[in-house]
Design an enzyme around this catalytic site. Structure first.
Site, PDB file in Angstrom:
ATOM      1  N   GLN A  26       0.800  -1.225   0.000  1.00 35.33           N
ATOM      2  CA  GLN A  26       0.000   0.000   0.000  1.00 35.33           C
ATOM      3  C   GLN A  26       0.834   1.277   0.000  1.00 35.33           C
ATOM      4  O   GLN A  26       0.340   2.330  -0.389  1.00 35.33           O
ATOM      5  CB  GLN A  26      -0.944  -0.004   1.206  1.00 35.33           C
ATOM      6  CG  GLN A  26      -1.989  -1.104   1.111  1.00 35.33           C
ATOM      7  CD  GLN A  26      -2.940  -1.110   2.291  1.00 35.33           C
ATOM      8  OE1 GLN A  26      -2.642  -1.707   3.317  1.00 35.33           O
ATOM      9  NE2 GLN A  26      -4.071  -0.452   2.177  1.00 35.33           N
ATOM     10  N   HIS A  46      -1.664  -5.468 -12.975  1.00 36.37           N
ATOM     11  CA  HIS A  46      -1.087  -5.302 -14.318  1.00 36.37           C
ATOM     12  C   HIS A  46      -1.882  -6.043 -15.387  1.00 36.37           C
ATOM     13  O   HIS A  46      -1.938  -5.605 -16.533  1.00 36.37           O
ATOM     14  CB  HIS A  46       0.378  -5.768 -14.322  1.00 36.37           C
ATOM     15  CG  HIS A  46       1.269  -4.911 -13.468  1.00 36.37           C
ATOM     16  ND1 HIS A  46       2.496  -5.324 -13.005  1.00 36.37           N
ATOM     17  CD2 HIS A  46       1.104  -3.646 -13.002  1.00 36.37           C
ATOM     18  CE1 HIS A  46       3.043  -4.362 -12.277  1.00 36.37           C
ATOM     19  NE2 HIS A  46       2.221  -3.333 -12.267  1.00 36.37           N
ATOM     20  N   ASP A  59       2.299   0.392  -8.040  1.00 33.87           N
ATOM     21  CA  ASP A  59       3.653   0.409  -8.633  1.00 33.87           C
ATOM     22  C   ASP A  59       4.556   1.437  -7.944  1.00 33.87           C
ATOM     23  O   ASP A  59       5.737   1.186  -7.723  1.00 33.87           O
ATOM     24  CB  ASP A  59       3.590   0.751 -10.128  1.00 33.87           C
ATOM     25  CG  ASP A  59       3.069  -0.413 -10.964  1.00 33.87           C
ATOM     26  OD1 ASP A  59       2.747  -1.474 -10.386  1.00 33.87           O
ATOM     27  OD2 ASP A  59       2.979  -0.258 -12.205  1.00 33.87           O
ATOM     28  N   ARG A  84       3.902   0.232  13.056  1.00 28.79           N
ATOM     29  CA  ARG A  84       3.641  -1.098  12.512  1.00 28.79           C
ATOM     30  C   ARG A  84       3.692  -1.021  10.990  1.00 28.79           C
ATOM     31  O   ARG A  84       2.996  -0.205  10.381  1.00 28.79           O
ATOM     32  CB  ARG A  84       2.267  -1.595  12.967  1.00 28.79           C
ATOM     33  CG  ARG A  84       1.850  -2.879  12.284  1.00 28.79           C
ATOM     34  CD  ARG A  84       0.516  -3.429  12.809  1.00 28.79           C
ATOM     35  NE  ARG A  84       0.189  -4.637  12.088  1.00 28.79           N
ATOM     36  CZ  ARG A  84      -0.863  -4.783  11.272  1.00 28.79           C
ATOM     37  NH1 ARG A  84      -1.725  -3.802  11.106  1.00 28.79           N
ATOM     38  NH2 ARG A  84      -1.054  -5.900  10.624  1.00 28.79           N
ATOM     39  N   HIS A 129       1.267  -9.106   4.693  1.00 28.52           N
ATOM     40  CA  HIS A 129       0.083  -8.265   4.556  1.00 28.52           C
ATOM     41  C   HIS A 129      -0.356  -8.308   3.094  1.00 28.52           C
ATOM     42  O   HIS A 129      -0.272  -7.332   2.369  1.00 28.52           O
ATOM     43  CB  HIS A 129       0.371  -6.841   5.038  1.00 28.52           C
ATOM     44  CG  HIS A 129      -0.846  -6.007   5.340  1.00 28.52           C
ATOM     45  ND1 HIS A 129      -1.008  -5.316   6.534  1.00 28.52           N
ATOM     46  CD2 HIS A 129      -1.953  -5.730   4.602  1.00 28.52           C
ATOM     47  CE1 HIS A 129      -2.163  -4.650   6.500  1.00 28.52           C
ATOM     48  NE2 HIS A 129      -2.752  -4.882   5.329  1.00 28.52           N
ATOM     49  N   ASN A 173      -1.453 -10.576   8.643  1.00 20.30           N
ATOM     50  CA  ASN A 173      -2.475  -9.559   8.800  1.00 20.30           C
ATOM     51  C   ASN A 173      -3.793 -10.066   8.232  1.00 20.30           C
ATOM     52  O   ASN A 173      -3.900 -10.323   7.038  1.00 20.30           O
ATOM     53  CB  ASN A 173      -2.110  -8.271   8.061  1.00 20.30           C
ATOM     54  CG  ASN A 173      -3.203  -7.215   8.216  1.00 20.30           C
ATOM     55  OD1 ASN A 173      -3.379  -6.671   9.297  1.00 20.30           O
ATOM     56  ND2 ASN A 173      -3.963  -6.968   7.164  1.00 20.30           N
ATOM     57  N   GLU A 174      -4.777 -10.226   9.104  1.00 17.58           N
ATOM     58  CA  GLU A 174      -6.159 -10.465   8.699  1.00 17.58           C
ATOM     59  C   GLU A 174      -6.373 -11.705   7.848  1.00 17.58           C
ATOM     60  O   GLU A 174      -6.630 -11.617   6.638  1.00 17.58           O
ATOM     61  CB  GLU A 174      -6.722  -9.235   7.972  1.00 17.58           C
ATOM     62  CG  GLU A 174      -6.788  -8.012   8.858  1.00 17.58           C
ATOM     63  CD  GLU A 174      -7.549  -6.870   8.219  1.00 17.58           C
ATOM     64  OE1 GLU A 174      -7.779  -6.906   6.997  1.00 17.58           O
ATOM     65  OE2 GLU A 174      -7.916  -5.944   8.946  1.00 17.58           O
ATOM     66  N   ASN A 316      -7.407  -6.017  14.550  1.00 15.61           N
ATOM     67  CA  ASN A 316      -7.753  -4.890  13.683  1.00 15.61           C
ATOM     68  C   ASN A 316      -9.239  -4.653  13.861  1.00 15.61           C
ATOM     69  O   ASN A 316     -10.063  -5.544  13.601  1.00 15.61           O
ATOM     70  CB  ASN A 316      -7.457  -5.195  12.212  1.00 15.61           C
ATOM     71  CG  ASN A 316      -5.976  -5.114  11.906  1.00 15.61           C
ATOM     72  OD1 ASN A 316      -5.166  -4.785  12.774  1.00 15.61           O
ATOM     73  ND2 ASN A 316      -5.615  -5.413  10.665  1.00 15.61           N
ATOM     74  N   TYR A 318     -12.537  -1.947  13.324  1.00 15.22           N
ATOM     75  CA  TYR A 318     -13.018  -0.729  12.666  1.00 15.22           C
ATOM     76  C   TYR A 318     -14.450  -0.354  13.008  1.00 15.22           C
ATOM     77  O   TYR A 318     -14.782   0.817  13.083  1.00 15.22           O
ATOM     78  CB  TYR A 318     -12.907  -0.872  11.141  1.00 15.22           C
ATOM     79  CG  TYR A 318     -11.488  -0.756  10.627  1.00 15.22           C
ATOM     80  CD1 TYR A 318     -10.655  -1.868  10.542  1.00 15.22           C
ATOM     81  CD2 TYR A 318     -10.974   0.471  10.235  1.00 15.22           C
ATOM     82  CE1 TYR A 318      -9.351  -1.764  10.090  1.00 15.22           C
ATOM     83  CE2 TYR A 318      -9.663   0.594   9.768  1.00 15.22           C
ATOM     84  CZ  TYR A 318      -8.857  -0.521   9.699  1.00 15.22           C
ATOM     85  OH  TYR A 318      -7.564  -0.409   9.250  1.00 15.22           O
ATOM     86  N   GLU A 385      -4.801  -2.083  14.192  1.00 12.96           N
ATOM     87  CA  GLU A 385      -5.353  -1.135  13.217  1.00 12.96           C
ATOM     88  C   GLU A 385      -6.677  -0.614  13.729  1.00 12.96           C
ATOM     89  O   GLU A 385      -7.448  -1.369  14.324  1.00 12.96           O
ATOM     90  CB  GLU A 385      -5.633  -1.776  11.847  1.00 12.96           C
ATOM     91  CG  GLU A 385      -4.443  -1.978  10.976  1.00 12.96           C
ATOM     92  CD  GLU A 385      -4.807  -2.588   9.614  1.00 12.96           C
ATOM     93  OE1 GLU A 385      -5.918  -2.332   9.104  1.00 12.96           O
ATOM     94  OE2 GLU A 385      -3.973  -3.328   9.084  1.00 12.96           O
TER      95      GLU A 385
HETATM   96  C1  PNW Z   1      -7.775  -3.479   6.706  1.00 19.60           C
HETATM   97  N1  PNW Z   1     -14.028  -4.665   7.517  1.00 19.60           N
HETATM   98  O1  PNW Z   1      -8.714  -4.219   5.995  1.00 19.60           O
HETATM   99  C2  PNW Z   1      -6.417  -3.774   6.098  1.00 19.60           C
HETATM  100  O2  PNW Z   1      -5.554  -4.453   6.980  1.00 19.60           O
HETATM  101  C3  PNW Z   1      -5.732  -2.586   5.512  1.00 19.60           C
HETATM  102  O3  PNW Z   1      -4.750  -3.012   4.598  1.00 19.60           O
HETATM  103  C4  PNW Z   1      -6.753  -1.673   4.873  1.00 19.60           C
HETATM  104  O4  PNW Z   1      -6.189  -0.642   4.130  1.00 19.60           O
HETATM  105  C5  PNW Z   1      -7.598  -1.135   5.998  1.00 19.60           C
HETATM  106  O5  PNW Z   1      -8.214  -2.174   6.748  1.00 19.60           O
HETATM  107  C6  PNW Z   1      -8.718  -0.198   5.523  1.00 19.60           C
HETATM  108  O6  PNW Z   1      -9.607  -0.887   4.689  1.00 19.60           O
HETATM  109  C7  PNW Z   1     -10.035  -4.284   6.411  1.00 19.60           C
HETATM  110  O7  PNW Z   1     -14.899  -4.955   6.671  1.00 19.60           O
HETATM  111  C8  PNW Z   1     -11.046  -4.170   5.463  1.00 19.60           C
HETATM  112  O8  PNW Z   1     -14.336  -4.406   8.645  1.00 19.60           O
HETATM  113  C9  PNW Z   1     -12.369  -4.313   5.834  1.00 19.60           C
HETATM  114  C10 PNW Z   1     -12.683  -4.546   7.146  1.00 19.60           C
HETATM  115  C11 PNW Z   1     -11.698  -4.649   8.096  1.00 19.60           C
HETATM  116  C12 PNW Z   1     -10.375  -4.517   7.714  1.00 19.60           C
END
Ligand code: PNW
Length: 490
Positions: A26, A46, A59, A84, A129, A173-174, A316, A318, A385
């Site tokens: 990213q 690509h 890229d 991180r 990741h 990661n995830e 992580n 959100y 995160e």
């Molecule tokens: C994370 N959800 O992904 C990733 O680890 C990151 O790379 C990403 O940029 C960031 O969150 C923001 O999207 C997620 O649906 C995507 O809750 C979706 C969820 C959680 C994490």
């Protein structure tokens, strides 16, 4: 009395690690610098550029490959305790396998890490990741039974080169985003779309790979290097929509499919996949005419090997979704969410971000961590995160991000008050970056990045000043308004 005052002030402890997070694909760019090998995001963007919303790719991204000193300068401006970031597997091992190690790749990460350590910033390193070497994908990637060996080999190279300075390791990661989105659907590379099958196969090999990398560290590196190794799982909060029994069952099955199939084998007392979901998948597989369950089993030996293989649980987090039993919904058959028979919704009143899936849900950090803490016998947690997206057009005045971070950090304080062992919090993200299928249309950065500018100039948003103030004072001041917006290193 003193105790009452401190409780009222609600301070973050001095040893609590405040940081930010990023990921190699990213931010780095340098997609073919030196002898770096191709990864699955290079290949997908690509060959199928249209799958990315703005037809962009990583890229160059934020060009951290060339701007790493500026990145560390931003960490110092914010006063971060920790940072991180992730390693690009094919930058270190161009072919994916450990017979050939890239000197240039190792040198890049040595420089990045040295620059952080020089200024007292604790590096927290994710081994994977999402950017799998393409050559390993050609062999089936996470579905190949040799995957755990490949990952252990890679992990050993990494510990050997960087373990003298890195004491916090995160294997993956995830897992859900790797296995469900990448293998079961077409929402992440490598777009396998093996619906109802890919996620479960990948989940088993992923947790085995994690455990192999964990024990490699624990047995052969931790005794001399003295660090910790864990895994990061995305855990949002999924309460039932109503108190009805069917919604409660739906919510439990949904949680098992979302994060339980990755967390349960490692953190539960029994090990293995979650019981209710695996019984349902076995039964539905039979009804669907499969000769065996679409969800693979663990042998007793595998179950024991994976169980307990982590020093900490990286979360992580959100947002939240309400879960109810599906009524007339037609699921794709077979599919992971078809297996749960559950659907989600979000109340209209929860504030919306620029990302479809991301709303501000009240108390979701406290609820999710309390749930995990009770279920898995109080492990050590890090929030690896947490963050909020806006659009580029929204500019530098990101007041709704500030509202989100203040609410999230109040919830973190609630977690600490509840006596849960939470040792750090990483904001996603230090800077704007390539937001996967959304390209550069969604911005998560405390710093804005100008992707039109060859220098990829980074500019602090208002939220950067607010986060800085919280880190410095260890207190959330809801009245604080940053006035003079020039960043300095204090
Ligand atoms: C994370 N959800 O992904 C990733 O680890 C990151 O790379 C990403 O940029 C960031 O969150 C923001 O999207 C997620 O649906 C995507 O809750 C979706 C969820 C959680 C994490």
């Amino acid at each position: 009395c003193y105790a009452a005052t401190t409780r009222q002030e609600r301070r973050f402890p001095d040893e609590f690690l405040f940081g930010t997070a990023t990921a190699s694909y990213q931010i780095e760019g340098g997609w073919n610098a030196d002898d770096k090998g191709e990864n699955i995001w290079d290949r997908m963007t690509h060959t199928k550029p249209d799958v990315i919303k703005d037809v962009s790719n990583g890229d160059i991204a934020a060009d951290s490959y060339n701007n790493y000193k500026r990145d560390v300068e931003m960490m110092r401006e914010l006063g971060l305790d920790a940072y991180r970031f992730s390693l690009s597997w094919s930058r270190i091992l161009p072919n994916g396998l450990s017979n050939k190690v890239s000197e240039a790749g190792v040198a890049f990460y040595n420089n990045y890490i040295d620059e952080m350590v020089k200024y007292g910033i604790t590096p927290m390193v994710t081994l994977y990741h999402w950017d799998l070497p393409q050559k390993l994908q050609d062999l089936g990637g996470f579905a190949n039974p040799l995957f755990p060996d490949w990952f252990e080999d890679y992990a050993r190279v990494v510990y050997e080169h960087f373990g003298d300075r890195v004491k916090h390791w995160i294997t993956f990661n995830e897992p859900r985003e790797i296995c469900y989105e990448g293998y079961d659907t077409t929402t992440k590379a490598p777009l396998l779309n093996a619906t109802g099958i890919g996620a479960y196969l990948c989940a088993k090999n992923l947790v085995l790979a994690h455990a192999k990398a964990y024990y490699a560290y624990k047995n052969d590196f931790a005794p001399s290097q003295g660090g910790q190794c864990g895994i990061t799982i995305s855990v949002n909060w999924f309460p039932p929509l109503t108190d009805s029994e069917e919604d409660q069952i739906a919510a439990e099955l949904y949680r098992q499919a979302e994060w339980g199939i990755y967390a349960e084998p490692i953190f539960s007392a029994e090990g293995g996949f979650p019981k209710e979901l695996s019984e349902r998948v076995a039964q539905m597989s039979m009804e669907q005419g499969y000769p065996r369950s679409r969800m693979p089993e663990f042998t007793d030996e595998e179950r024991e090997f994976v169980r307990g293989a982590a020093d900490f649980f990286g979360v992580n987090h959100y947002t939240a979704f309400l879960v109810s039993a599906a009524k007339d919904t037609e699921f794709i058959v077979p599919s992971v969410y078809g297996d749960t028979g559950a659907v989600t919704s979000v109340p209209d009143e929860w504030p919306k971000s620029a990302s479809k899936w991301l709303t501000l849900a009240p108390d979701s950090i406290l609820n999710a961590l309390t749930f995990l803490n009770n279920k898995y016998n109080s492990p050590v947690f890090y929030i690896t995160e947490n963050g909020w997206s806006i659009r580029y057009e929204d500019g530098l005045e990101d007041d709704d991000r500030i509202r989100y971070y203040r609410a999230a950090l109040e919830s973190v304080l609630d977690v600490l008050d509840a006596g849960i062992t939470l040792k750090g919090y990483m904001a996603w993200s230090l800077m704007d970056n390539f937001e996967w299928m959304e390209g550069y249309t969604e911005r998560f950065g405390l710093y804005e990045v100008d992707f039109e500018d060859p220098a990829r100039t980074r500019t602090p948003r208002k939220s950067a000043f607010v986060y800085k103030q919280i880190i410095k004072t260890r207190v959330i001041d809801h009245e604080y308004e940053p006035e003079r917006r020039t960043m300095t290193i204090d």
